[in-house]
Design a protein around this motif. Sequence first.
Motif, PDB file in Angstrom:
ATOM      1  N   ARG A  21       0.817 -25.398 -18.504  1.00 29.93           N
ATOM      2  CA  ARG A  21      -0.149 -24.287 -18.629  1.00 29.93           C
ATOM      3  C   ARG A  21      -0.644 -23.830 -17.268  1.00 29.93           C
ATOM      4  O   ARG A  21      -0.662 -22.625 -16.971  1.00 29.93           O
ATOM      5  CB  ARG A  21      -1.329 -24.735 -19.501  1.00 29.93           C
ATOM      6  N   PHE A  22      -1.046 -24.756 -16.425  1.00 28.02           N
ATOM      7  CA  PHE A  22      -1.538 -24.390 -15.107  1.00 28.02           C
ATOM      8  C   PHE A  22      -0.398 -23.902 -14.217  1.00 28.02           C
ATOM      9  O   PHE A  22      -0.570 -22.965 -13.434  1.00 28.02           O
ATOM     10  CB  PHE A  22      -2.261 -25.575 -14.456  1.00 28.02           C
ATOM     11  N   GLY A  24       2.150 -22.291 -15.186  1.00 25.58           N
ATOM     12  CA  GLY A  24       2.429 -20.927 -15.591  1.00 25.58           C
ATOM     13  C   GLY A  24       1.483 -19.920 -14.974  1.00 25.58           C
ATOM     14  O   GLY A  24       1.776 -18.721 -14.938  1.00 25.58           O
ATOM     15  N   GLU A  25       0.346 -20.389 -14.490  1.00 22.85           N
ATOM     16  CA  GLU A  25      -0.622 -19.536 -13.802  1.00 22.85           C
ATOM     17  C   GLU A  25      -0.405 -19.543 -12.296  1.00 22.85           C
ATOM     18  O   GLU A  25      -1.230 -19.006 -11.547  1.00 22.85           O
ATOM     19  CB  GLU A  25      -2.048 -19.987 -14.122  1.00 22.85           C
ATOM     20  N   GLY A  26       0.684 -20.161 -11.851  1.00 20.49           N
ATOM     21  CA  GLY A  26       1.019 -20.145 -10.435  1.00 20.49           C
ATOM     22  C   GLY A  26       0.642 -21.384  -9.656  1.00 20.49           C
ATOM     23  O   GLY A  26       0.873 -21.448  -8.436  1.00 20.49           O
ATOM     24  N   ASP A 215      -4.251 -25.006 -23.552  1.00 22.62           N
ATOM     25  CA  ASP A 215      -4.823 -23.656 -23.486  1.00 22.62           C
ATOM     26  C   ASP A 215      -6.336 -23.715 -23.331  1.00 22.62           C
ATOM     27  O   ASP A 215      -6.926 -22.964 -22.540  1.00 22.62           O
ATOM     28  CB  ASP A 215      -4.473 -22.867 -24.753  1.00 22.62           C
ATOM     29  N   TRP A 218      -7.319 -24.720 -19.854  1.00 20.90           N
ATOM     30  CA  TRP A 218      -7.308 -23.582 -18.930  1.00 20.90           C
ATOM     31  C   TRP A 218      -8.588 -22.757 -19.079  1.00 20.90           C
ATOM     32  O   TRP A 218      -9.193 -22.340 -18.081  1.00 20.90           O
ATOM     33  CB  TRP A 218      -6.074 -22.713 -19.174  1.00 20.90           C
ATOM     34  N   SER A 219      -9.020 -22.548 -20.321  1.00 23.54           N
ATOM     35  CA  SER A 219     -10.271 -21.822 -20.544  1.00 23.54           C
ATOM     36  C   SER A 219     -11.465 -22.577 -19.975  1.00 23.54           C
ATOM     37  O   SER A 219     -12.385 -21.975 -19.399  1.00 23.54           O
ATOM     38  CB  SER A 219     -10.483 -21.579 -22.045  1.00 23.54           C
ATOM     39  N   THR A 222     -11.315 -21.856 -16.250  1.00 22.84           N
ATOM     40  CA  THR A 222     -11.652 -20.493 -15.824  1.00 22.84           C
ATOM     41  C   THR A 222     -13.094 -20.128 -16.146  1.00 22.84           C
ATOM     42  O   THR A 222     -13.740 -19.391 -15.390  1.00 22.84           O
ATOM     43  CB  THR A 222     -10.705 -19.475 -16.477  1.00 22.84           C
TER      44      THR A 222
END
Length: 236
Positions: A21-22, A24-26, A215, A218-219, A222
Amino acid sequence: MPKVLAVLGVGPGLGLSIARRFGGEGFTTALVSRTDARHADYRASLAGINALTYTADVTDEAQLRDVLVRITADAGQIDTVYFGPADATAGPGITPLTEAAAGTLRASFDSLVLPAARLVGTVLPVMLERGSGSLLFAGGLSGKYPMPMLGSLAPASAALRMYVLTLHAALREKGVHAGLLTIGGLVERGDIHRVFTAQDHGFPVGTLDPDDIADRAWSLYTERDAEAEFTAMAAV
């Protein structure tokens, strides 16, 4: 330069899903586990993500410090740490609370709470100096609700939860985030899921999808929230 996520205590379930997941966010992902037996498979499953693998027992203070130094040298300063090595198959195991002596309870604290505190003591000073960073932990639902079937693990789980929540409150004005994934159930594809489903533990436990938890992780990152709760238990 990409941000760096260190996944300490990675397994084929939640740890790998969080890396995906992380990543995929770069993020560059640094995966740490006790052996390298599955590292090639982990890297292959993270195709398209910059994934580095390391071998260390992150519950050992010297090995923890060494692997964090290696990750920083290879990938740069660590932005986020996910710490999830403690589980019901490690440490002293489960003893009914009515039979647990003080030494048994202390052993549970030693396996759950002290490694988390050592990690914080290692990475937090750099994060505070920088004014940014995130500390994510996995904890158990017995840290929030009375669950007699988890016996001697419950007091240590509660201590870990309060440790992380208090860290969150203490750090939120300093640019550093601490958050907790409170998990009640067996995480699919993980080692604990494999062990529990192969044995009869005498009580039903539902399953959770590690991608769904990732998921929410990640929330949590953020939105800088303190806690996300997941339960597949019939009642708590």
